[in-house]
Design a protein around this motif. Structure first.
Motif, short mmCIF file in Angstrom:
data_model
loop_
_atom_site.label_atom_id
_atom_site.label_comp_id
_atom_site.label_asym_id
_atom_site.label_seq_id
_atom_site.Cartn_x
_atom_site.Cartn_y
_atom_site.Cartn_z
N VAL A 26 1.00 -1.02 0.30
CA VAL A 26 -0.25 0.20 0.06
C VAL A 26 1.00 1.38 0.25
O VAL A 26 1.88 1.37 0.77
N ASP A 27 0.45 1.93 -0.62
CA ASP A 27 0.67 3.75 -1.05
C ASP A 27 0.42 4.67 -1.03
O ASP A 27 -0.37 4.72 -1.59
N LEU A 28 0.48 5.28 -0.24
CA LEU A 28 -0.67 6.48 0.22
C LEU A 28 0.57 7.73 0.74
O LEU A 28 0.18 8.39 1.50
N PRO A 29 0.75 8.51 -1.00
CA PRO A 29 2.00 9.21 -0.68
C PRO A 29 1.25 10.94 -1.16
O PRO A 29 0.10 11.33 -1.45
N GLY A 30 1.09 11.27 0.28
CA GLY A 30 0.66 12.70 0.51
C GLY A 30 -0.36 12.72 1.58
O GLY A 30 -0.86 14.03 1.46
N GLY A 31 -1.35 11.91 1.67
CA GLY A 31 -2.13 11.23 2.30
C GLY A 31 -2.46 11.36 4.32
O GLY A 31 -1.62 11.12 4.62
N THR A 32 -3.28 12.02 4.01
CA THR A 32 -3.19 12.16 5.81
C THR A 32 -3.42 10.84 6.89
O THR A 32 -3.77 10.22 6.03
N VAL A 33 -2.24 10.37 7.57
CA VAL A 33 -2.59 9.84 8.70
C VAL A 33 -2.96 10.38 9.92
O VAL A 33 -2.52 10.70 10.78
N THR A 34 -4.78 9.58 11.03
CA THR A 34 -4.62 10.71 11.92
C THR A 34 -4.90 9.57 13.12
O THR A 34 -5.26 7.67 11.94
N ALA A 35 -4.64 9.38 14.36
CA ALA A 35 -3.93 7.73 15.72
C ALA A 35 -5.45 8.28 16.25
O ALA A 35 -4.46 9.65 16.68
N LEU A 36 -6.00 7.65 16.86
CA LEU A 36 -6.47 7.41 18.14
C LEU A 36 -5.72 6.49 19.19
O LEU A 36 -5.71 5.30 18.69
N THR A 37 -5.32 7.42 20.35
CA THR A 37 -4.22 6.75 20.86
C THR A 37 -3.90 7.98 22.47
O THR A 37 -4.73 8.06 22.53
N GLN A 38 -3.22 6.49 23.30
CA GLN A 38 -2.88 7.21 24.62
C GLN A 38 -1.90 7.75 24.76
O GLN A 38 -0.63 6.81 24.19
N ALA A 39 -1.73 9.21 25.14
CA ALA A 39 0.50 9.54 25.41
C ALA A 39 0.67 8.37 26.44
O ALA A 39 0.28 7.70 26.70
N ARG A 40 2.13 8.77 26.21
CA ARG A 40 2.88 8.81 27.41
C ARG A 40 2.76 9.85 28.27
O ARG A 40 2.41 10.93 28.39
N VAL A 41 1.91 8.92 30.04
CA VAL A 41 2.43 10.23 30.48
C VAL A 41 3.16 9.27 32.16
O VAL A 41 3.96 9.23 31.77
N LEU A 42 3.69 10.93 32.12
CA LEU A 42 5.38 10.61 32.86
C LEU A 42 6.03 9.74 32.41
O LEU A 42 5.90 8.42 33.39
N GLY A 43 6.42 9.03 31.38
CA GLY A 43 7.09 7.66 30.40
C GLY A 43 6.65 6.36 31.08
O GLY A 43 7.04 5.87 30.26
N HIS A 44 5.11 6.55 30.93
CA HIS A 44 4.39 5.00 30.94
C HIS A 44 3.21 5.47 30.08
O HIS A 44 2.99 6.13 29.51
N VAL A 45 3.47 4.04 29.35
CA VAL A 45 2.47 4.01 28.17
C VAL A 45 2.14 2.58 28.03
O VAL A 45 2.80 1.58 28.66
N PHE A 46 0.00 2.29 27.87
CA PHE A 46 0.08 2.02 27.61
C PHE A 46 -1.37 1.19 26.95
O PHE A 46 -2.84 2.10 27.05
N ASN A 47 -1.13 0.54 25.60
CA ASN A 47 -2.07 1.18 24.31
C ASN A 47 -3.31 -0.25 24.09
O ASN A 47 -2.27 -0.54 23.11
N PRO A 48 -4.18 -0.32 24.43
CA PRO A 48 -4.12 -1.42 24.22
C PRO A 48 -5.08 -2.24 22.89
O PRO A 48 -4.77 -2.82 22.47
N LEU A 49 -5.51 -0.97 22.49
CA LEU A 49 -5.86 -0.56 21.06
C LEU A 49 -5.70 1.10 20.54
O LEU A 49 -5.38 2.16 21.21
N THR A 50 -4.64 0.57 19.45
CA THR A 50 -4.62 2.34 18.76
C THR A 50 -5.43 2.30 17.09
O THR A 50 -5.42 1.24 16.88
N VAL A 51 -6.10 2.82 16.64
CA VAL A 51 -6.32 3.25 15.52
C VAL A 51 -6.19 4.04 14.79
O VAL A 51 -6.30 5.27 14.88
N PHE A 52 -5.29 3.25 13.84
CA PHE A 52 -4.71 4.47 12.71
C PHE A 52 -6.09 4.68 11.57
O PHE A 52 -6.38 3.43 10.76
N TRP A 53 -5.87 5.65 10.94
CA TRP A 53 -7.04 5.96 9.32
C TRP A 53 -6.39 6.93 8.50
O TRP A 53 -5.96 7.41 9.16
N CYS A 54 -6.20 6.01 7.63
CA CYS A 54 -5.41 6.21 6.85
C CYS A 54 -6.12 6.66 4.98
O CYS A 54 -6.73 5.85 4.42
N HIS A 55 -5.62 7.97 5.26
CA HIS A 55 -6.02 8.44 3.70
C HIS A 55 -5.26 8.96 2.34
O HIS A 55 -3.66 9.17 2.95
#
Length: 246
Positions: A78-107
């Protein structure tokens, strides 16, 4: 696209091998991978986004989260040159992160949604990303490829419904075996402006959200064990690597 926050509620309903339900509150970020949030320096420890927390590093070039998504897509033709990718995710908080699910939408470069990536992380450190078609409000089916709980194997298939987030967030994942739902998880939420005030507010209502979320899921796993859910033996490392390449 300006980044936004979602005040979230997650529910888990296990129907097999034992019946178990829990829900948990928290929050998630919805971001453009080419325009990640820029918070004041003093607030950055409560929201940082690291490429190493997702997918695999690119073969060449800088190691960024966007580059990792592009590499994942390229590995699958798959090649999507120039397309936007958005993500629903958890950021790191004080160095810790746990993402049971991250979703990326690729345009694509015309703004048309072409692919959805659902990346699952387990409490044991495994992760696997599923490439899905953009089905909107309809679920997409994909074979389960990684064991997410000692009480659950890697068989069956998921139905994933992940429409683009709007004012409200509404994601559902269900695991099916023998054409019956064995597990259903929902993720819903309400959009908040990603302001300094709201980021600070969320540290009060959901402090250390990634760490608390991981601890809560581990507690639920212990509960399942006490309810005599049979433990499933993990595959040897070599076999898990093969599964992860599906």
């Amino acid at each position: 696209m300006l980044s936004v926050l979602y005040r979230t509620r997650i529910t888990h309903l296990s129907r097999s091998p034992v019946h178990h339900y829990f829900e948990q509150g928290g929050y998630l970020w919805y971001v453009d991978l080419d325009d990640l949030p820029r918070l004041p320096r003093w607030l950055q420890p409560f929201a940082t986004f690291e490429a190493a927390d997702h997918l695999s590093p690119p073969v060449t070039g800088p190691d960024t989260l966007r580059a990792r998504v592009d590499q994942y897509l390229a590995d699958r033709g798959v090649d999507l040159p120039g397309g936007t990718v958005t993500a629903l995710t958890q950021a790191r908080v004080l160095g810790h992160v746990f993402n049971p699910l991250t979703v990326f939408w690729c345009h694509d470069d015309r703004g048309v949604l072409r692919h959805v990536i659902a990346e699952v992380h387990t409490t044991s450190g495994d992760r696997h990303a599923y490439l899905l078609p953009p089905t909107g409000a309809q679920p997409a089916a994909v074979k389960k490829a990684v064991m997410v709980s000692p009480a659950d194997g890697a068989d069956g298939y998921y139905l994933v419904r992940a429409p683009l987030p709007g004012v409200d967030l509404d994601v559902t994942i269900s695991l099916h075996r023998d054409n019956k739902p064995a597990f259903v998880a929902t993720l819903d939420g309400t959009r908040w402006k990603a302001s300094v005030a709201n980021v600070m507010r969320l540290q009060l209502v959901a402090p250390m959200a990634p760490l608390i979320g991981e601890m809560w899921i581990r507690m639920q796993g212990t509960t399942l064990w006490t309810q005599r859910a049979p433990a499933v033996t993990r595959a040897p490392e070599r076999e898990r690597e093969k599964v992860g390449q599906l």
